[in-house]
Design an enzyme around this catalytic site. Structure first.
Site, PDB file in Angstrom:
ATOM      1  N   HIS A 120       0.812  -1.224   0.000  1.00 35.87           N
ATOM      2  CA  HIS A 120       0.000   0.000   0.000  1.00 35.87           C
ATOM      3  C   HIS A 120       0.843   1.270   0.000  1.00 35.87           C
ATOM      4  O   HIS A 120       0.296   2.374  -0.129  1.00 35.87           O
ATOM      5  CB  HIS A 120      -1.031  -0.017   1.142  1.00 35.87           C
ATOM      6  CG  HIS A 120      -0.515   0.379   2.482  1.00 35.87           C
ATOM      7  ND1 HIS A 120      -0.184  -0.517   3.469  1.00 35.87           N
ATOM      8  CD2 HIS A 120      -0.282   1.606   3.013  1.00 35.87           C
ATOM      9  CE1 HIS A 120       0.223   0.137   4.545  1.00 35.87           C
ATOM     10  NE2 HIS A 120       0.174   1.417   4.298  1.00 35.87           N
ATOM     11  N   ASP A 155       0.067  -7.482   1.661  1.00 37.08           N
ATOM     12  CA  ASP A 155       0.573  -6.108   1.738  1.00 37.08           C
ATOM     13  C   ASP A 155       2.097  -6.090   1.818  1.00 37.08           C
ATOM     14  O   ASP A 155       2.679  -5.753   2.844  1.00 37.08           O
ATOM     15  CB  ASP A 155      -0.070  -5.390   2.934  1.00 37.08           C
ATOM     16  CG  ASP A 155       0.089  -3.881   2.846  1.00 37.08           C
ATOM     17  OD1 ASP A 155       0.559  -3.382   1.805  1.00 37.08           O
ATOM     18  OD2 ASP A 155      -0.261  -3.206   3.836  1.00 37.08           O
ATOM     19  N   GLY A 172       2.680   6.383   8.949  1.00 39.98           N
ATOM     20  CA  GLY A 172       4.041   6.671   8.498  1.00 39.98           C
ATOM     21  C   GLY A 172       5.029   5.579   8.868  1.00 39.98           C
ATOM     22  O   GLY A 172       6.158   5.574   8.378  1.00 39.98           O
ATOM     23  N   SER A 175       4.116   2.518   8.265  1.00 36.75           N
ATOM     24  CA  SER A 175       3.740   1.519   7.266  1.00 36.75           C
ATOM     25  C   SER A 175       4.918   1.107   6.405  1.00 36.75           C
ATOM     26  O   SER A 175       5.712   1.949   5.982  1.00 36.75           O
ATOM     27  CB  SER A 175       2.692   2.105   6.323  1.00 36.75           C
ATOM     28  OG  SER A 175       1.439   2.003   6.900  1.00 36.75           O
TER      29      SER A 175
HETATM   30  C1  4AZ Z   1      -0.771   3.981   8.919  1.00 41.16           C
HETATM   31  O1  4AZ Z   1      -1.677   4.774   8.689  1.00 41.16           O
HETATM   32  C2  4AZ Z   1      -0.933   3.050  10.056  1.00 41.16           C
HETATM   33  N1  4AZ Z   1      -1.645   0.998  14.512  1.00 41.16           N
HETATM   34  C3  4AZ Z   1       0.080   2.158  10.350  1.00 41.16           C
HETATM   35  C4  4AZ Z   1      -0.069   1.291  11.416  1.00 41.16           C
HETATM   36  C5  4AZ Z   1      -1.194   1.305  12.175  1.00 41.16           C
HETATM   37  C6  4AZ Z   1      -2.213   2.187  11.886  1.00 41.16           C
HETATM   38  C7  4AZ Z   1      -2.079   3.071  10.830  1.00 41.16           C
HETATM   39  C8  4AZ Z   1      -1.322   0.351  13.304  1.00 41.16           C
HETATM   40  O2  4AZ Z   1       0.274   3.948   8.244  1.00 41.16           O
END
Ligand code: 4AZ
Length: 255
Positions: A70, A115, A202, A204
């Site tokens: 993503h 993902d 962020g 992610s």
């Molecule tokens: C994000 O938006 C995100 N708590 C990454 C991890 C989590 C939630 C949102 C997990 O990148």
């Protein structure tokens, strides 16, 4: 379904804007890394990289980054991503910045599960790589997660790498929170009772990892999604790396 889709797609655009304004928290704000963590030392997680669209990643090879599907737009030649490695402090003069040449998004990725993605670099980053789990042996215990993402829900992106420890959450417990968890492809971690520690926006694409039996770091997860950050009863959801290990290896060999 729409709501969950929105929850799952961490806003890369928002993260990119936040990245442009990356800055130190005021000393009085008691920085909460990631959420509920602390600063990582320079060199502590040398495989960590930051991606210019506002995601994290890990060096799978010195010239290949493993991140989240993503976080990228699709597959093909792509020189638009700048990868920063070799530093915990993104503003350090020691930061190594390398452009992408290609991106490979997980085959069949459609926003649910799967993902993961690989980014090929124009040149290697001379740092240790992070090996990935090839079976579910290490899908248990306590994990470390690290990133330059928000230190609280809605918070700003961080200049200094943050780290936190999060315990494994069973698929059964995680499915009580998230009806559309894909249990074979995702695993969960967090403090169900209290919340307070989590990955956040962020982070992610960054790795979740632990020590293996040889006392070496091994990647078991990729930061993927969750409802908010660090809320009680809503653990973080991570790509289950071992499930995709052979696909990742063959994809890397094709880059
Ligand atoms: C994000 O938006 C995100 N708590 C990454 C991890 C989590 C939630 C949102 C997990 O990148």
């Amino acid at each position: 379904m729409k709501l969950l889709s929105a929850l799952k797609r961490c806003s890369v655009a928002l993260a990119a804007v936040a990245l442009a304004t990356v800055s130190l928290q005021p000393a009085s704000a008691a920085p909460q890394p990631i959420v509920g963590g602390e600063r990582a030392a320079q060199g502590e997680f040398p495989f960590m990289v930051r991606l210019s669209m506002g995601c994290g990643g890990a060096l799978y090879a010195q010239d290949i980054v493993l991140t989240a599907a993503h976080c990228v737009d699709g597959s093909g030649n792509d020189t638009s991503i700048t990868v920063t490695g070799g530093v915990a402090d993104l503003r350090s003069s020691d930061a190594v910045k390398v452009r992408s040449t290609k991106v490979l998004q997980a085959p069949g990725y459609n926003g649910t599960g799967k993902d993961w993605a690989l980014i090929k670099l124009a040149r290697p980053i001379d740092q240790p790589t992070l090996k990935i789990a090839t079976d579910s042996t290490y899908d248990r215990g306590t994990f470390t997660v690290a990133g330059w993402g928000a230190d609280r829900e809605g918070g700003r992106q961080q200049r200094h790498l943050l780290k936190a420890e999060v315990p494994f959450v069973s698929d059964a417990d995680c499915q009580s929170a998230y009806r559309d968890l894909v249990p074979g492809e995702e695993l969960c971690a967090g403090l169900l009772d209290t919340g307070g520690v989590d990955s956040c926006q962020g982070d992610s694409g960054g790795p979740m990892f632990r020590k293996d039996d040889a006392d070496e770091w091994i990647q078991v997860g990729i930061v993927s999604w969750g409802r908010g950050c660090a809320r009680p009863d809503y653990p973080g959801v991570y790509t289950e790396v071992s499930h995709f290990a052979s696909g990742i290896a063959s994809a890397a060999a094709s880059l």
